[in-house]
Design a protein around this motif. Structure first.
Motif, mmCIF file in Angstrom:
data_model
loop_
_atom_site.group_PDB
_atom_site.id
_atom_site.type_symbol
_atom_site.label_atom_id
_atom_site.label_comp_id
_atom_site.label_asym_id
_atom_site.label_seq_id
_atom_site.Cartn_x
_atom_site.Cartn_y
_atom_site.Cartn_z
ATOM 1 N N GLY A 1 47.663 108.901 -69.437
ATOM 2 C CA GLY A 1 49.045 108.643 -68.886
ATOM 3 C C GLY A 1 49.588 110.601 -69.746
ATOM 4 N N GLY A 2 50.506 111.222 -69.130
ATOM 5 C CA GLY A 2 50.278 112.604 -69.370
ATOM 6 C C GLY A 2 51.445 112.401 -70.261
ATOM 7 N N SER A 3 52.310 111.855 -70.287
ATOM 8 C CA SER A 3 53.703 112.016 -71.456
ATOM 9 C C SER A 3 52.910 111.499 -72.931
ATOM 10 C CB SER A 3 55.388 110.610 -71.276
ATOM 11 O OG SER A 3 55.195 111.637 -70.062
ATOM 12 N N LYS B 1 53.024 104.573 -83.098
ATOM 13 C CA LYS B 1 51.898 103.600 -83.588
ATOM 14 C C LYS B 1 52.358 102.446 -82.849
ATOM 15 C CE LYS B 1 49.549 102.046 -87.572
ATOM 16 N NZ LYS B 1 48.377 102.158 -87.326
ATOM 17 N N PRO B 2 50.765 101.918 -82.344
ATOM 18 C CA PRO B 2 50.805 100.953 -81.701
ATOM 19 C C PRO B 2 50.868 99.825 -82.845
ATOM 20 C CG PRO B 2 49.463 102.757 -81.109
ATOM 21 C CD PRO B 2 49.615 102.878 -82.094
ATOM 22 N N PHE C 1 51.337 102.877 -73.510
ATOM 23 C CA PHE C 1 51.096 102.742 -74.616
ATOM 24 C C PHE C 1 53.062 102.755 -75.541
ATOM 25 C CE2 PHE C 1 51.774 106.544 -77.871
ATOM 26 C CZ PHE C 1 51.162 105.596 -79.212
ATOM 27 N N LYS C 2 53.824 103.188 -74.724
ATOM 28 C CA LYS C 2 54.811 103.446 -74.689
ATOM 29 C C LYS C 2 55.193 101.646 -75.615
ATOM 30 C CE LYS C 2 59.194 104.960 -76.058
ATOM 31 N NZ LYS C 2 59.990 106.139 -77.162
ATOM 32 N N ALA C 3 54.310 101.180 -74.831
ATOM 33 C CA ALA C 3 55.317 99.457 -74.867
ATOM 34 C C ALA C 3 54.340 99.111 -75.515
ATOM 35 C CB ALA C 3 54.648 98.724 -73.742
ATOM 36 N N ILE D 1 49.088 94.536 -71.253
ATOM 37 C CA ILE D 1 49.754 95.981 -70.374
ATOM 38 C C ILE D 1 48.949 97.173 -70.094
ATOM 39 C CG2 ILE D 1 51.001 96.957 -71.903
ATOM 40 C CD1 ILE D 1 53.933 97.729 -69.711
ATOM 41 N N LEU D 2 49.139 97.141 -68.602
ATOM 42 C CA LEU D 2 48.182 98.368 -68.317
ATOM 43 C C LEU D 2 48.817 98.934 -67.268
ATOM 44 C CD1 LEU D 2 44.808 98.121 -66.468
ATOM 45 C CD2 LEU D 2 46.263 98.863 -65.654
ATOM 46 N N GLY D 3 48.835 100.659 -66.808
ATOM 47 C CA GLY D 3 48.902 102.206 -66.774
ATOM 48 C C GLY D 3 48.353 102.542 -66.007
#
Length: 151
Positions: free
Chosen positions: A69-71, A79-80, A52-54, A41-43
């Motif tokens: 990613g501001g959030s 943790k990834p 990052f959340k994913a 995933i890329l955003g």
């Protein structure tokens, strides 16, 4: 759009959105393309936060790439589950450098890049903050990262 009412509407929608809700869409998209092989995933911006959340909540992702990613600083304790590459602009007024450095410190085992003279949205040619040098360098790093983890 990146000006006027379009930008205001986008900001208001982002502020209302809970990052947990679109994880269902990420799961569905991952399932849809899983037969093709490894999935990453890329955003960018809000999508960078979602990437990052994913990476922290979706099982089976091969990697994630988060551009400014501001959030992310708000969910830094998550943790990834896969390798993550972060791209940060050193002059990003939306994400103070101390916040980006805090994320890097908390996730030392992940890949972080900081781009001098690059602000928020440095990769988007439609924005005044576009930085061609930072964009080119981030793109190559991203492609190399995706090749390493996805093939």
């Amino acid at each position: 759009g990146y000006t006027g009412q379009d930008l205001e509407l986008a900001r208001s929608l982002m502020q209302k959105m809970n990052l947990n809700d679109p994880l269902k869409d990420v799961e569905a998209a991952k399932a849809q393309v899983a037969s093709a092989g490894k999935v990453g995933i890329l955003g960018f911006c809000w999508g960078g936060s979602l990437a990052f959340k994913a990476a922290c909540n979706v099982n089976g992702l091969a990697c994630a790439v988060a551009y400014y990613g501001g959030s992310i600083p708000n969910i830094v304790d998550e943790k990834p589950k896969c390798p993550v590459m972060f791209h940060w602009g050193e002059t990003d007024q939306s994400i103070p450098m101390e916040k980006a450095k805090m994320v890097a410190e908390k996730h030392k085992d992940q890949t972080h890049y900081f781009y001098p003279g690059a602000g928020h949205g440095f990769n988007c040619e439609q924005r005044g903050s576009y930085n061609a040098d930072a964009s080119k360098q981030a793109r190559q790093r991203t492609l190399d990262f995706l090749k390493k983890y996805i093939g």
